[in-house]
Design an enzyme around this catalytic site. Structure first.
Site, PDB file in Angstrom:
ATOM      1  N   HIS A  47     -28.222  28.369  33.672  1.00  0.00           N
ATOM      2  CA  HIS A  47     -29.645  27.667  33.123  1.00  0.00           C
ATOM      3  C   HIS A  47     -30.899  27.681  32.341  1.00  0.00           C
ATOM      4  O   HIS A  47     -31.727  27.096  31.520  1.00  0.00           O
ATOM      5  CB  HIS A  47     -29.506  26.665  34.195  1.00  0.00           C
ATOM      6  CG  HIS A  47     -28.377  25.649  34.397  1.00  0.00           C
ATOM      7  ND1 HIS A  47     -28.026  24.613  33.470  1.00  0.00           N
ATOM      8  CD2 HIS A  47     -27.198  26.051  34.982  1.00  0.00           C
ATOM      9  CE1 HIS A  47     -26.273  24.090  33.953  1.00  0.00           C
ATOM     10  NE2 HIS A  47     -26.183  25.452  35.132  1.00  0.00           N
TER      11      HIS A  47
ATOM     12  N   LYS B 217     -40.632  15.498  30.954  1.00  0.00           N
ATOM     13  CA  LYS B 217     -39.747  17.177  31.766  1.00  0.00           C
ATOM     14  C   LYS B 217     -41.455  17.642  32.544  1.00  0.00           C
ATOM     15  O   LYS B 217     -42.235  17.166  32.740  1.00  0.00           O
ATOM     16  CB  LYS B 217     -39.327  17.224  30.648  1.00  0.00           C
ATOM     17  CG  LYS B 217     -40.830  18.344  29.742  1.00  0.00           C
ATOM     18  CD  LYS B 217     -40.249  19.343  28.606  1.00  0.00           C
ATOM     19  CE  LYS B 217     -39.780  18.299  26.861  1.00  0.00           C
ATOM     20  NZ  LYS B 217     -38.109  18.508  26.934  1.00  0.00           N
TER      21      LYS B 217
ATOM     22  N   LYS C  75     -42.376  24.932  27.923  1.00  0.00           N
ATOM     23  CA  LYS C  75     -42.655  23.518  27.552  1.00  0.00           C
ATOM     24  C   LYS C  75     -43.643  22.965  26.342  1.00  0.00           C
ATOM     25  O   LYS C  75     -43.204  22.431  26.237  1.00  0.00           O
ATOM     26  CB  LYS C  75     -42.095  22.675  28.139  1.00  0.00           C
ATOM     27  CG  LYS C  75     -40.504  23.174  29.579  1.00  0.00           C
ATOM     28  CD  LYS C  75     -40.115  22.274  30.036  1.00  0.00           C
ATOM     29  CE  LYS C  75     -39.373  22.420  31.473  1.00  0.00           C
ATOM     30  NZ  LYS C  75     -38.207  21.988  30.858  1.00  0.00           N
TER      31      LYS C  75
HETATM   32  C1  26V Z   1     -34.172  27.315  39.756  1.00  0.00           C
HETATM   33  C2  26V Z   1     -34.749  27.608  41.403  1.00  0.00           C
HETATM   34  C3  26V Z   1     -35.059  28.549  42.007  1.00  0.00           C
HETATM   35  C4  26V Z   1     -36.172  28.767  43.378  1.00  0.00           C
HETATM   36  C5  26V Z   1     -36.220  27.495  44.154  1.00  0.00           C
HETATM   37  C6  26V Z   1     -35.587  25.661  43.502  1.00  0.00           C
HETATM   38  C7  26V Z   1     -34.986  26.127  41.944  1.00  0.00           C
HETATM   39  C8  26V Z   1     -34.760  25.189  41.390  1.00  0.00           C
HETATM   40  C9  26V Z   1     -34.568  25.567  39.638  1.00  0.00           C
HETATM   41  C10 26V Z   1     -33.595  26.688  39.200  1.00  0.00           C
HETATM   42  C11 26V Z   1     -33.641  27.014  37.925  1.00  0.00           C
HETATM   43  C12 26V Z   1     -34.001  26.484  37.272  1.00  0.00           C
HETATM   44  C13 26V Z   1     -33.421  26.217  35.318  1.00  0.00           C
HETATM   45  C14 26V Z   1     -32.771  24.697  35.077  1.00  0.00           C
HETATM   46  O1  26V Z   1     -33.457  23.896  35.787  1.00  0.00           O
HETATM   47  N1  26V Z   1     -32.859  25.146  33.907  1.00  0.00           N
HETATM   48  C15 26V Z   1     -32.530  23.915  33.058  1.00  0.00           C
HETATM   49  O2  26V Z   1     -31.069  23.807  33.337  1.00  0.00           O
HETATM   50  C16 26V Z   1     -30.858  22.469  31.819  1.00  0.00           C
HETATM   51  C17 26V Z   1     -29.541  21.824  31.937  1.00  0.00           C
HETATM   52  O3  26V Z   1     -28.525  23.096  31.451  1.00  0.00           O
HETATM   53  C18 26V Z   1     -31.281  23.446  30.684  1.00  0.00           C
HETATM   54  O4  26V Z   1     -31.413  21.476  29.969  1.00  0.00           O
HETATM   55  C19 26V Z   1     -32.609  23.330  30.694  1.00  0.00           C
HETATM   56  O5  26V Z   1     -33.331  23.513  29.127  1.00  0.00           O
HETATM   57  C20 26V Z   1     -33.190  24.334  32.048  1.00  0.00           C
HETATM   58  O6  26V Z   1     -34.677  24.606  32.070  1.00  0.00           O
END
Ligand code: 26V
Length: 812
Positions: free
Chosen positions: A368, A549, A555
């Site tokens: 993602h 967002k 962004k």
């Molecule tokens: C990473 C971490 C790292 C540790 C702490 C908690 C945490 C929570 C989330 C993440 C990864 C975030 C990645 C994310 O949200 N990506 C988004 O995914 C969407 C669904 O596919 C996409 O539409 C967005 O463009 C993308 O930024």
């Protein structure tokens, strides 16, 4: 395997046809009010009514839930397991009622008691078990899997505290804990019998060449289930959330009796902390032991549960891939590979290579993000401390992976610089790896995993994200939904491509007027809420221009607010010109430790303070930033928007899903060629989309140019005037240096190319204004956007996962 299910079948038999009569529903609700809640109608508070109502609706979910579960067993069907650290569900009452065909009867019966449904529903806390896009996608996918009749379980953590609540003090973001479980959660079925021990730490011993892991401590994972009903009420799946419980021996009664209360409870508190809070970052800052433990806790409990269910009906573990598909939502559950291998080898005597092959055939991994800081890496030291056996397995996988690369001088490794790369691990232990938009998947192949991709051609596939039209159109925008149904008939809710039938109506003045009225209703609904909740009054006759967002530099909320300042300055220079009145709407949270993102929030609020109080411009420009953006606010805000800001630096937003929700609700997009914007533009037509900005390739080239930020600023008098106003303290009169750091970045580095894209953004915003002054033209474009957004239904995404990754068939 071919995909036999056609969502159109749902139109024949919707639950609405077997819906209860108002009298039946009333009786059921009053029974719950009396016997579940313990209140009479005379004494009942809004909370009591909501509990009675939720239990009533929930009852109707149980039959399809039982029958789906039973059929899956009886027909020995393959099941999908969606492992995710986040499920951003929001409220459930109206969503479940719509899918069960109960919405109208429910509203009617409440009205008989003088109650407004909206008022009752507003009390339900959002289940905010996610940060942003990734978590909301998981929630849309759960709902679509149920709608498509895909036998599936969502597995997540039952965080006591979801994503923090946000408010502003002097324009600055303040976080307070969220407490959704403070009152009863009526959707929750507790399953104390489904509990698994999850081990941590401890030692490895060698026994006849086999590794024996003796964990130092064990925490119990205890299941809480929520039924997830599909649209039409014909199928329901389970969302199973794990709560951490101390295993019995953790509470030290002797110590407690000796008066040492704190020490007696310490191990217990530690155990419970595993499901205490959702991590509020959406990028890692490296090495967080609790986060790794949470990830393992989710994964281990889920994999144990999956094997238990499989072994209840089968005995040959090598046939697991025929009956089980596990999807890893990003790398957060990527320890699933090593965990499954460990269980097969250590507990079921499968040989190592067969275990690897079996696990790989079962697992899929969705990427993602490409942001380097968000690609999870765990230090070898931490891994050894928390998961010694898993580290040993990863080392073996690493050795095998290096061997696979033959004589490569610098082979890619799962472990390098003393860190385990969870992305590389997830790739090697999955049979399919997918990106979430066409552009993103291309970048995943070329930039992130080029070596893997060459070794395993065909393993990477694209599955463009989608959103559920039930929540994001039918529920959120009842006036537009009704207009659509009146025009093309029911059924589009589960066959979104049918929206295309609206295309000819773009030329129909009566339909355009009706669309205009529905937009105005959505605006009134939003502004009514905004006034009641936040005391903010907005003009109805303005262009509502929204960017909602998570706050992130990529962004580029900064680009948006800088342009807003430029716009304000222009209006002030020529107040009599023919300006289109605009409301600039911002929403979103910043990670508590993300300093620059928080500074941008403060700038937006500071600008709002000045601009909204300027008597010269007030009627032409407003800036609003309602605090605590989340699913429930999005449901009110998105339908009200005219313009959707999707303005990330090209190559950085994996997909975006807000972009889809806005366009589906008839907002036009101003956007870059990033993420799913590219495909949205292809679908709605380039002439119905306000494009601007550098392409991904140009972004790379521009960044390589020395001094690009200064050069771009020197070429834009408009932007220099904006930065000067900020530097002079126009928006921070009490602290002229507040934005020094931000200005310094703009002049000297500007990694996200705000300056480089500013002039083209300004041009596109000019086009937006011109176009909005011609309502007929604007409405025609908006209608064509709606009519051509069918592709972005999460039903389509799920159908693709089912055929391309999971190899599972619909049970409907
Ligand atoms: C990473 C971490 C790292 C540790 C702490 C908690 C945490 C929570 C989330 C993440 C990864 C975030 C990645 C994310 O949200 N990506 C988004 O995914 C969407 C669904 O596919 C996409 O539409 C967005 O463009 C993308 O930024």
């Amino acid at each position: 395997m071919s995909q036999s299910f056609d969502a159109r079948q749902l139109r024949e038999t919707t639950a609405a046809e077997s819906a209860p009569t108002p009298a039946q529903f009333r009786q059921a609700m009053l029974r719950h009010l009396q016997y579940t809640v313990g209140k009479s109608p005379q004494q009942a508070s809004l909370f009591d009514w909501r509990m009675a109502l939720s239990h009533t609706v929930r009852d109707y979910a149980v039959d399809p839930w039982f029958s789906a579960t039973r059929r899956t067993w009886d027909e020995d069907r393959k099941r999908v397991y969606y492992l995710s650290m986040e499920f951003l569900i929001g409220r459930l009452l109206e969503d479940q009622a719509i899918n069960l065909g109960l919405r109208d009867v429910m509203v009617q019966v409440l009205a008989e008691f003088g109650l407004s449904f909206d008022e009752v529903a507003e009390g339900e806390p959002d289940a905010a078990l996610g940060n942003g896009g990734l978590g909301r996608l998981a929630a849309c996918y759960l709902e679509s899997m149920a709608t498509m009749g895909c036998p599936a379980y969502g597995y997540g953590l039952r965080y006591e505290h979801g994503l923090f609540r946000q408010h502003f003090e002097n324009g600055r973001q303040i976080e307070t804990p969220e407490n959704w479980l403070a009152t009863d959660n009526p959707w929750d079925f507790t399953r104390p019998e489904a509990a698994y021990p999850v081990g941590f730490g401890g030692e490895l011993h060698d026994h006849d060449g086999a590794s024996i892991w003796s964990p130092r401590s064990k925490v119990l994972a205890s299941a809480h289930d929520t039924p997830v009903v599909g649209y039409g009420g014909q199928w329901a799946n389970t969302l199973r959330l794990w709560a951490a419980m101390p295993s019995a021996d953790l509470f030290n009664l002797d110590r407690f009796n000796a008066g040492d209360f704190a020490a007696a409870s310490e191990p217990e508190a530690l155990a419970r902390s595993l499901s205490r809070v959702l991590y509020p970052n959406d990028t890692t800052e490296g090495g967080k032991e609790l986060r790794l433990s949470q990830e393992y806790f989710l994964t281990s409990a889920s994999v144990q549960d999956i094997l238990r269910r499989y072994l209840a009906a089968h005995d040959d573990l090598l046939k697991l891939p025929e009956f089980v598909a596990i999807q890893m939502n990003d790398t957060h559950p990527a320890i699933a590979g090593p965990e499954l291998i460990r269980l097969l080898v250590d507990e079921h005597a499968v040989d190592f290579d067969t275990a690897v092959e079996t696990a790989t055939s079962v697992l899929g991994y969705t990427n993602h993000t490409l942001l380097p800081e968000a690609l999870e890496r765990w230090s070898v030291g931490l891994m050894r401390k928390v998961l010694p056996r898993h580290l040993q397995i990863i080392e073996t996988l690493d050795t095998q992976f290096i061997a696979l690369q033959g004589q490569a001088p610098n082979p890619v490794r799962l472990i390098s610089n003393d860190q385990v790369s969870m992305g590389d691990l997830a790739f090697t232990t999955s049979h399919k790896v997918n990106g979430v938009s066409a552009l993103h998947t291309e970048l995943v192949s070329q930039e992130l995993f080029p070596v893997h991709n060459e070794l395993h051609p065909g393993r990477i596939v694209n599955i463009t994200n989608g959103v559920t039209p039930r929540r994001w159109l039918k529920l959120a925008n009842p006036s537009l939904a009704a207009l659509i149904t009146d025009t093309i008939g029911a059924g589009w809710e589960s066959d979104l491509e049918r929206l295309r039938e609206l295309e000819p109506y773009a030329e129909d003045p009566a339909f355009r007027d009706a669309f205009g009225r529905s937009k105005r209703q959505a605006k009134e609904h939003f502004t009514g809420w905004l006034a009641a909740e936040h005391g903010i009054e907005l003009p109805a006759e303005a262009l509502y221009d929204a960017q909602v967002k998570r706050l992130h530099e990529y962004k580029r909320q900064l680009l948006n607010i800088l342009w807003t300042i430029a716009h304000w300055q222009r209006i002030k220079r020529d107040p009599q010109a023919n300006w289109v009145p605009r409301v600039k709407i911002f929403g979103g949270k910043a990670a508590p430790s993300y300093h620059m993102a928080k500074l941008i929030i403060q700038l937006i609020n500071d600008v709002a303070e000045v601009v909204n109080n300027d008597p010269e411009t007030r009627h032409l420009l407003r800036v609003v930033y309602p605090p605590n953006y989340g699913v429930s606010m999005a449901e009110k805000l998105i339908p009200a928007a005219d313009l959707s800001e999707q303005i990330s630096t090209a190559g950085m937003e994996a997909s975006g899903t807000g972009n889809m929700k806005f366009a589906l609700n008839g907002a036009l997009t101003i956007g870059t060629l990033d993420g799913a914007n590219v495909e949205i533009r292809e679908h709605v037509g380039a002439e119905n989309f306000f494009l601007f900005g550098l392409t991904t390739e140009q972004v790379g080239e521009r960044r390589a140019q020395q001094g690009h930020s200064r050069a771009a600023l020197e070429a834009s008098q408009t932007l220099r005037d904006v930065l000067q106003a900020i530097a002079e303290g126009t928006f921070s009169p009490e602290d002229h240096h507040r934005y020094d750091g931000l200005l310094e970045t703009m002049w000297n580095s500007d990694w996200f190319l705000v300056a480089s894209d500013f002039e083209d953004y300004d041009r596109a915003q000019g086009e937006v204004a011109d176009c909005y002054s011609d309502p007929e033209k604007w409405q025609r474009m908006a209608i064509l956007n709606i009519a051509r957004m069918g592709y972005f239904s999460s039903d389509r995404s799920i159908r693709e996962y089912m055929s391309q990754i999971w190899d599972v068939e619909s049970a409907l």
